[in-house]
Design a protein around this motif. Structure first.
Motif, PDB file in Angstrom:
ATOM      1  N   ILE A  50      -8.917   5.581  21.150  1.00 46.75           N
ATOM      2  CA  ILE A  50     -10.252   5.114  20.769  1.00 46.75           C
ATOM      3  C   ILE A  50     -10.560   5.556  19.339  1.00 46.75           C
ATOM      4  CG2 ILE A  50     -12.704   5.229  21.372  1.00 46.75           C
ATOM      5  CD1 ILE A  50     -11.057   3.818  23.448  1.00 46.75           C
ATOM      6  N   SER A  85      -5.899  -0.674  23.539  1.00 49.68           N
ATOM      7  CA  SER A  85      -5.625  -1.552  24.681  1.00 49.68           C
ATOM      8  C   SER A  85      -4.155  -1.474  25.094  1.00 49.68           C
ATOM      9  CB  SER A  85      -6.019  -2.986  24.350  1.00 49.68           C
ATOM     10  OG  SER A  85      -5.322  -3.446  23.229  1.00 49.68           O
ATOM     11  N   ALA A  88      -3.725   1.699  27.026  1.00 48.84           N
ATOM     12  CA  ALA A  88      -4.243   1.543  28.386  1.00 48.84           C
ATOM     13  C   ALA A  88      -3.236   0.805  29.242  1.00 48.84           C
ATOM     14  CB  ALA A  88      -5.574   0.796  28.343  1.00 48.84           C
ATOM     15  N   PHE A 102     -21.193   0.440  32.760  1.00 48.74           N
ATOM     16  CA  PHE A 102     -21.826  -0.790  32.277  1.00 48.74           C
ATOM     17  C   PHE A 102     -23.166  -0.928  32.988  1.00 48.74           C
ATOM     18  CE2 PHE A 102     -17.213  -1.700  32.017  1.00 48.74           C
ATOM     19  CZ  PHE A 102     -17.133  -1.649  30.648  1.00 48.74           C
ATOM     20  N   TYR A 116      -9.253  -4.789  35.217  1.00 49.89           N
ATOM     21  CA  TYR A 116      -8.792  -5.815  34.279  1.00 49.89           C
ATOM     22  C   TYR A 116      -7.283  -5.822  34.118  1.00 49.89           C
ATOM     23  CZ  TYR A 116      -8.404  -8.347  29.847  1.00 49.89           C
ATOM     24  OH  TYR A 116      -8.063  -9.225  28.868  1.00 49.89           O
ATOM     25  N   LEU A 117      -6.679  -4.624  34.097  1.00 44.72           N
ATOM     26  CA  LEU A 117      -5.232  -4.551  33.873  1.00 44.72           C
ATOM     27  C   LEU A 117      -4.438  -4.638  35.176  1.00 44.72           C
ATOM     28  CD1 LEU A 117      -4.998  -1.711  31.224  1.00 44.72           C
ATOM     29  CD2 LEU A 117      -4.607  -4.130  30.861  1.00 44.72           C
TER      30      LEU A 117
ATOM     31  N   SER B 168     -14.471  -9.437  31.674  1.00 47.92           N
ATOM     32  CA  SER B 168     -14.091  -8.614  30.527  1.00 47.92           C
ATOM     33  C   SER B 168     -14.999  -8.923  29.337  1.00 47.92           C
ATOM     34  CB  SER B 168     -12.621  -8.816  30.166  1.00 47.92           C
ATOM     35  OG  SER B 168     -12.435 -10.029  29.484  1.00 47.92           O
ATOM     36  N   ALA B 171     -18.108  -7.061  29.913  1.00 46.59           N
ATOM     37  CA  ALA B 171     -17.888  -5.632  29.697  1.00 46.59           C
ATOM     38  C   ALA B 171     -18.010  -5.315  28.212  1.00 46.59           C
ATOM     39  CB  ALA B 171     -16.516  -5.227  30.221  1.00 46.59           C
ATOM     40  N   GLU B 176     -18.784  -1.815  24.261  1.00 46.86           N
ATOM     41  CA  GLU B 176     -17.469  -2.165  23.737  1.00 46.86           C
ATOM     42  C   GLU B 176     -16.475  -1.028  23.896  1.00 46.86           C
ATOM     43  OE1 GLU B 176     -17.403  -3.295  19.639  1.00 46.86           O
ATOM     44  OE2 GLU B 176     -15.228  -3.470  19.663  1.00 46.86           O
ATOM     45  N   ARG B 177     -16.932   0.189  23.622  1.00 44.09           N
ATOM     46  CA  ARG B 177     -15.972   1.287  23.645  1.00 44.09           C
ATOM     47  C   ARG B 177     -15.482   1.571  25.056  1.00 44.09           C
ATOM     48  NH1 ARG B 177     -17.694   6.443  20.435  1.00 44.09           N
ATOM     49  NH2 ARG B 177     -17.698   4.985  18.693  1.00 44.09           N
ATOM     50  N   ALA B 178     -16.402   1.512  26.023  1.00 40.53           N
ATOM     51  CA  ALA B 178     -15.989   1.736  27.409  1.00 40.53           C
ATOM     52  C   ALA B 178     -15.000   0.648  27.840  1.00 40.53           C
ATOM     53  CB  ALA B 178     -17.202   1.739  28.326  1.00 40.53           C
ATOM     54  N   ALA B 179     -15.197  -0.574  27.356  1.00 37.99           N
ATOM     55  CA  ALA B 179     -14.287  -1.653  27.709  1.00 37.99           C
ATOM     56  C   ALA B 179     -12.907  -1.420  27.106  1.00 37.99           C
ATOM     57  CB  ALA B 179     -14.852  -2.987  27.231  1.00 37.99           C
ATOM     58  N   LEU B 180     -12.896  -0.908  25.875  1.00 36.81           N
ATOM     59  CA  LEU B 180     -11.611  -0.594  25.226  1.00 36.81           C
ATOM     60  C   LEU B 180     -10.820   0.403  26.056  1.00 36.81           C
ATOM     61  CD1 LEU B 180     -12.466  -0.047  21.451  1.00 36.81           C
ATOM     62  CD2 LEU B 180     -10.988  -1.785  22.407  1.00 36.81           C
ATOM     63  N   MET B 181     -11.527   1.376  26.647  1.00 34.75           N
ATOM     64  CA  MET B 181     -10.852   2.410  27.428  1.00 34.75           C
ATOM     65  C   MET B 181     -10.176   1.827  28.659  1.00 34.75           C
ATOM     66  SD  MET B 181     -13.843   5.189  27.241  1.00 34.75           S
ATOM     67  CE  MET B 181     -14.453   5.722  25.654  1.00 34.75           C
ATOM     68  N   LEU B 182     -10.659   0.670  29.107  1.00 36.37           N
ATOM     69  CA  LEU B 182     -10.089   0.064  30.313  1.00 36.37           C
ATOM     70  C   LEU B 182      -9.022  -0.966  29.963  1.00 36.37           C
ATOM     71  CD1 LEU B 182     -13.452  -0.305  32.178  1.00 36.37           C
ATOM     72  CD2 LEU B 182     -11.656   1.331  32.688  1.00 36.37           C
ATOM     73  N   GLY B 183      -8.648  -1.010  28.687  1.00 36.01           N
ATOM     74  CA  GLY B 183      -7.560  -1.900  28.309  1.00 36.01           C
ATOM     75  C   GLY B 183      -7.993  -3.291  27.898  1.00 36.01           C
ATOM     76  N   ILE B 184      -9.297  -3.481  27.684  1.00 38.56           N
ATOM     77  CA  ILE B 184      -9.774  -4.785  27.225  1.00 38.56           C
ATOM     78  C   ILE B 184      -9.749  -4.784  25.707  1.00 38.56           C
ATOM     79  CG2 ILE B 184     -11.726  -6.377  27.224  1.00 38.56           C
ATOM     80  CD1 ILE B 184     -12.565  -5.004  29.895  1.00 38.56           C
ATOM     81  N   ASP B 185      -9.110  -5.777  25.114  1.00 33.50           N
ATOM     82  CA  ASP B 185      -8.952  -5.819  23.668  1.00 33.50           C
ATOM     83  C   ASP B 185     -10.131  -6.560  23.051  1.00 33.50           C
ATOM     84  OD1 ASP B 185      -6.591  -5.464  21.505  1.00 33.50           O
ATOM     85  OD2 ASP B 185      -7.821  -7.211  21.068  1.00 33.50           O
ATOM     86  N   ASP B 187     -10.665  -7.740  20.002  1.00 34.29           N
ATOM     87  CA  ASP B 187     -10.348  -8.915  19.187  1.00 34.29           C
ATOM     88  C   ASP B 187     -10.044 -10.117  20.069  1.00 34.29           C
ATOM     89  OD1 ASP B 187     -10.722  -7.881  16.691  1.00 34.29           O
ATOM     90  OD2 ASP B 187      -8.703  -7.047  16.572  1.00 34.29           O
ATOM     91  N   ARG B 188      -9.280  -9.876  21.132  1.00 36.14           N
ATOM     92  CA  ARG B 188      -8.943 -10.955  22.054  1.00 36.14           C
ATOM     93  C   ARG B 188     -10.208 -11.518  22.698  1.00 36.14           C
ATOM     94  NH1 ARG B 188      -5.024 -12.601  26.428  1.00 36.14           N
ATOM     95  NH2 ARG B 188      -6.614 -12.208  27.950  1.00 36.14           N
TER      96      ARG B 188
END
Lengths: 248, 294
Positions: A50, A85, A88, A102, A116-117, B168, B171, B176-185, B187-188
């Motif tokens: 991060i 990402s 992760a 959220f 998600y993954l 996603s 999310a 945004e930062r919490a979403a990044l931690m879960l592997g959501i990109d 930019d995508r």
């Protein structure tokens, strides 16, 4: 599994992490203890990647210059420049300080987003598992994340992180601001998770007492540096740790 | 009764225009000022496909929607990605893209291109004809707008609540930062949001444009409408955008009926000023009601 070598992080010229060396062995719970501003969260952000995102955002708005030096080895590869990402995807999942649920999504949706993954079967299986270790979440699954209590939010945050199929779970101050009863439940559950599905866990905390019984190996951070390390037993017998973290 | 039916049509027109804009803003915090340009572009593309290339209507629409979605992705990948986090530059850059598209459409003389100027550019309605509903004469195209608008809002709701990609996006919109931690990109997610947003602008165009003729100037009007709706509804709030389009849609029709068509724009701008004074974050904007609990 994870090997942090000579890690240094600077915010402008202030040093946040000073030459930290740290290892997390596979299947083991490692603890990192330290007071406010000891560098715990910076360490977590750097391991999960991060920090790269924070760095980019700061650059874009002309804010603080952040420098990261050193290496982070994970499963035999240096990941210091890997996108969050991607990390992760490789199984490094951070469950952040202050939970960052959220707020407008329901508890169930928070968990689904966490998946998600995961593949469909993995997500289904993990969801069931989360509901077995945190039965109260099952009852609250329809409630919006922002309306959950602190303890419930923390359970949700851990559950959400589990949904992402972690191999290395980073728990940043999971007990922050919780009552002693919930602290004990959570600590016990973290141990259970580690034992039952064999996830490697790195956990940071200011207050060592509730976490100490569950860790296998620990580090003490002070002003950005790792000043002490040892097995839980060794640390417990150290007079400095005793006075600083147990008040004995 | 007139006001009720035409107010509804007008509201749904606004909602269709605004929903793509608010989707992009909600997910990536990018105010996509090229929204109106993409709207017009899809109108002209569809017209060209039908009249120059003689493709059938449905196929022409599908093709131009795909082009619009691709363009949205390209705008992000080539232009906006370099400016992420600099809000003013994002506005300037996306407005520049908008100018290039809109003024490019009007440009004459290069390679015999005559420019899309004049009243000849008319998309045919899906179904010709009119009917009477409780005594009010209404053409089928306006009925299609009502049906299509409701269907699109419903589909978007399903997409954002029940699919992995949609979740996603939400999310990222929330944290945004919490979403990044879960592997959501991020930019995508922004690329997906911009393509869907652009396709929605195009979809709005093909449904709405058969009511009149296609002009490049409409791009600016659409952009202003979209921004007005989003500010009044609360930037980034999807429910707010729908609510605001109904408030504005009816306000515009009622003021036109009472005072004349000139007042339409006054109501639009007046509403923005009013909302900025009374409730700066919009009707359903985030008010920080859900303070974090420690």
């Amino acid at each position: 599994m994870l090997e942090v070598k000579n890690l240094m992080v600077f915010y402008e010229n202030a040093i946040a992490i000073n030459n930290v060396n740290m290892t997390c062995k596979k299947g083991v719970i490692t603890g990192a203890f330290g007071a406010n501003s000891a560098g715990k969260s910076t360490l977590m952000y750097t391991i999960s990647g991060i920090m790269l995102d924070i760095k980019k955002k700061e650059e874009m708005r002309g804010g603080e210059r952040i420098t990261v030096l050193g290496s982070i080895n994970y499963d035999g590869a240096d990941i210091i420049n890997m996108k969050p990402s991607e990390r992760a995807k490789k199984g490094i999942i951070l469950c952040p300080e202050r939970r960052r649920i959220f707020p407008e999504s329901s508890a169930l949706e928070n968990l689904k987003i966490g998946g998600y993954l995961a593949t469909k079967t993995q997500a289904k299986k993990t969801l069931e598992y989360v509901f077995t270790i945190f039965p109260s979440l099952k009852e609250l699954q329809g409630r919006e994340g922002g309306f959950l209590s602190g303890g419930e939010q923390q359970m949700l945050a851990i559950g959400r992180a589990l949904m992402a199929q972690p191999k290395l779970l980073l728990l940043d101050e999971p007990l922050l601001g919780l009552s002693p009863r919930i602290e004990a439940i959570l600590a016990r559950t973290v141990k259970e998770i580690n034992r039952e599905i064999g996830i490697t866990i790195l956990i940071t905390e200011q207050y060592a007492r509730p976490i100490f019984p569950i860790i296998d190996y620990g580090y003490v951070l002070e002003n950005g540096g790792a000043v002490l390390e040892g097995t839980a037993k060794e640390l417990m017998e150290n007079p400095d740790v005793k006075s600083a973290y147990f008040g004995l | 009764m007139d006001i009720l039916i035409y107010g509804t049509v007008n509201s749904i027109v606004l909602a269709l225009i605004a929903v793509g804009f608010t989707l992009v803003y909600g997910v990536s915090r990018i105010p996509n000022f090229a929204h109106g340009a993409l709207y017009v572009l899809v109108g002209f593309l569809t017209w060209s496909f039908i009249n120059d290339l003689k493709i059938n209507y449905l196929l022409a629409v599908t093709l131009s929607l795909i082009i619009s979605a691709l363009l949205g992705a390209i705008i992000y990948r080539w232009v906006l990605i370099r400016l992420r986090g600099m809000a003013t530059s994002e506005i300037i850059a996306s407005f520049a893209v908008s100018l290039i598209i809109l003024e490019g459409l009007r440009m004459q003389g290069i390679g015999g291109f005559k420019g899309f100027i004049g009243p000849y550019y008319i998309l045919p309605p899906f179904i010709e004809g009119k009917m009477r509903i409780v005594g009010v004469l209404i053409d089928f195209q306006r009925l299609i707008i009502i049906g299509g608008g409701l269907a699109i809002v419903l589909l978007l709701w399903i997409f954002t609540h029940h699919t992995k990609v949609g979740l996603s996006l939400r999310a990222i919109a929330q944290d945004e930062r919490a979403a990044l931690m879960l592997g959501i990109d991020s930019d995508r997610a922004a690329v997906i949001a911009l393509s869907i947003g652009s396709a929605l602008a195009g979809l709005a165009a093909v449904i709405i444009l058969p009511l009149g003729n296609v002009t490049a100037e409409a791009g600016y009007k659409v952009l202003i409408d979209a921004i007005a709706v989003c500010i009044i509804g609360g930037l980034g709030s999807w429910a707010g955008a729908v609510l605001a389009s109904f408030v504005l849609g009816f306000a515009m029709i009622i003021s036109t009926a009472l005072f004349g068509a000139v007042w339409e724009k006054v109501v639009l701008v007046g509403a923005i000023i009013l909302i900025l004074i009374l409730r700066p974050s919009g009707l359903l904007g985030k008010q920080k009601e859900l303070e974090e609990r420690v």
